[in-house]
Design a protein around this motif. Structure first.
Motif, mmCIF file in Angstrom:
data_model
loop_
_atom_site.group_PDB
_atom_site.id
_atom_site.type_symbol
_atom_site.label_atom_id
_atom_site.label_comp_id
_atom_site.label_asym_id
_atom_site.label_seq_id
_atom_site.Cartn_x
_atom_site.Cartn_y
_atom_site.Cartn_z
ATOM 1 N N ASN A 26 44.767 36.822 36.413
ATOM 2 C CA ASN A 26 45.558 37.784 35.642
ATOM 3 C C ASN A 26 44.860 38.267 34.376
ATOM 4 O OD1 ASN A 26 47.615 37.543 37.487
ATOM 5 N ND2 ASN A 26 48.785 36.090 36.264
ATOM 6 N N TYR A 27 43.700 37.723 34.056
ATOM 7 C CA TYR A 27 43.048 38.015 32.775
ATOM 8 C C TYR A 27 41.648 38.567 33.001
ATOM 9 C CZ TYR A 27 47.029 35.283 31.514
ATOM 10 O OH TYR A 27 48.312 34.824 31.413
ATOM 11 N N THR A 28 41.273 39.495 32.126
ATOM 12 C CA THR A 28 40.008 40.206 32.251
ATOM 13 C C THR A 28 39.110 39.905 31.058
ATOM 14 O OG1 THR A 28 41.205 41.978 33.393
ATOM 15 C CG2 THR A 28 39.012 42.509 32.554
ATOM 16 N N ILE A 29 37.839 39.642 31.345
ATOM 17 C CA ILE A 29 36.859 39.429 30.279
ATOM 18 C C ILE A 29 36.719 40.721 29.463
ATOM 19 C CG2 ILE A 29 34.410 38.980 29.817
ATOM 20 C CD1 ILE A 29 34.396 37.174 32.288
ATOM 21 N N ASN A 30 36.518 40.554 28.150
ATOM 22 C CA ASN A 30 36.373 41.648 27.187
ATOM 23 C C ASN A 30 37.661 42.450 26.994
ATOM 24 O OD1 ASN A 30 33.700 41.117 26.399
ATOM 25 N ND2 ASN A 30 32.954 42.130 28.248
ATOM 26 N N LYS A 31 38.782 41.796 27.215
ATOM 27 C CA LYS A 31 40.082 42.413 26.962
ATOM 28 C C LYS A 31 40.848 41.542 25.972
ATOM 29 C CE LYS A 31 43.976 44.529 29.224
ATOM 30 N NZ LYS A 31 44.786 44.663 30.417
ATOM 31 N N ILE A 70 43.890 37.118 21.158
ATOM 32 C CA ILE A 70 42.608 36.593 21.604
ATOM 33 C C ILE A 70 41.839 37.688 22.335
ATOM 34 C CG2 ILE A 70 43.486 35.729 23.811
ATOM 35 C CD1 ILE A 70 41.563 33.311 23.432
ATOM 36 N N HIS A 71 40.541 37.669 22.147
ATOM 37 C CA HIS A 71 39.623 38.521 22.907
ATOM 38 C C HIS A 71 38.944 37.598 23.907
ATOM 39 C CE1 HIS A 71 36.866 41.807 23.721
ATOM 40 N NE2 HIS A 71 35.912 40.894 23.764
ATOM 41 N N ILE A 72 39.165 37.822 25.189
ATOM 42 C CA ILE A 72 38.599 36.961 26.228
ATOM 43 C C ILE A 72 37.100 37.233 26.345
ATOM 44 C CG2 ILE A 72 38.651 36.342 28.683
ATOM 45 C CD1 ILE A 72 41.205 35.552 27.272
ATOM 46 N N ARG A 73 36.302 36.213 26.052
ATOM 47 C CA ARG A 73 34.837 36.322 26.135
ATOM 48 C C ARG A 73 34.295 35.799 27.450
ATOM 49 N NH1 ARG A 73 32.260 32.976 21.897
ATOM 50 N NH2 ARG A 73 33.964 31.570 22.356
ATOM 51 N N ASP A 74 35.057 34.921 28.109
ATOM 52 C CA ASP A 74 34.591 34.278 29.328
ATOM 53 C C ASP A 74 35.808 33.681 30.020
ATOM 54 O OD1 ASP A 74 32.871 33.240 31.238
ATOM 55 O OD2 ASP A 74 31.865 31.833 29.903
ATOM 56 N N LYS A 75 35.701 33.446 31.306
ATOM 57 C CA LYS A 75 36.754 32.729 32.017
ATOM 58 C C LYS A 75 36.114 31.927 33.132
ATOM 59 C CE LYS A 75 38.301 36.341 35.219
ATOM 60 N NZ LYS A 75 39.481 37.088 35.671
#
Length: 110
Positions: free
Chosen positions: A60-65, A79-84
């Motif tokens: 459900n989550y996208t990097i750089n979003k 939060i800014h997602i940098r990695d998953k």
């Protein structure tokens, strides 16, 4: 929107108040692996426990979003997602030095 567990809310609080210094955010995969395998951060500082953000469904989550962080229905941060990445069982066993499924850290994964 990401709903935080109590543990992740406390991690966020510790990150925000610099209790986890020199860590300033949830770990990316490379740092996570270095902590698990060598007990070191990428900058070679000693660190023994990975600090990661747990989510219900990683797809459900996208990097750089950017996402809002909620705890008990209250907006507590962004939060800014940098990695998953997914945490595998072998890393969990290494972190807790146990394969005992009664261990609290391992038990919560099952």
């Amino acid at each position: 929107m990401i709903n935080l567990t109590t543990e992740n809310f406390l991690d966020l609080k510790y990150l925000a108040t610099k209790v986890f210094s020199p860590i300033f955010g949830f770990m990316i995969y490379d740092e996570y692996v270095k902590v698990v395998k060598e007990m070191l951060l990428l900058d070679k500082s000693v660190w023994t426990i990975p600090i990661t953000l747990e989510v219900d469904n990683i797809k459900n989550y996208t990097i750089n979003k950017n996402y809002d962080l909620y705890y008990n229905n209250f907006l507590v941060g962004k939060i800014h997602i940098r990695d998953k990445f997914m945490i595998d069982d072998e890393h969990i066993y290494e972190i807790y030095q146990s394969k005992d499924h009664k261990h609290p850290g391992i038990k919560k994964r099952n």
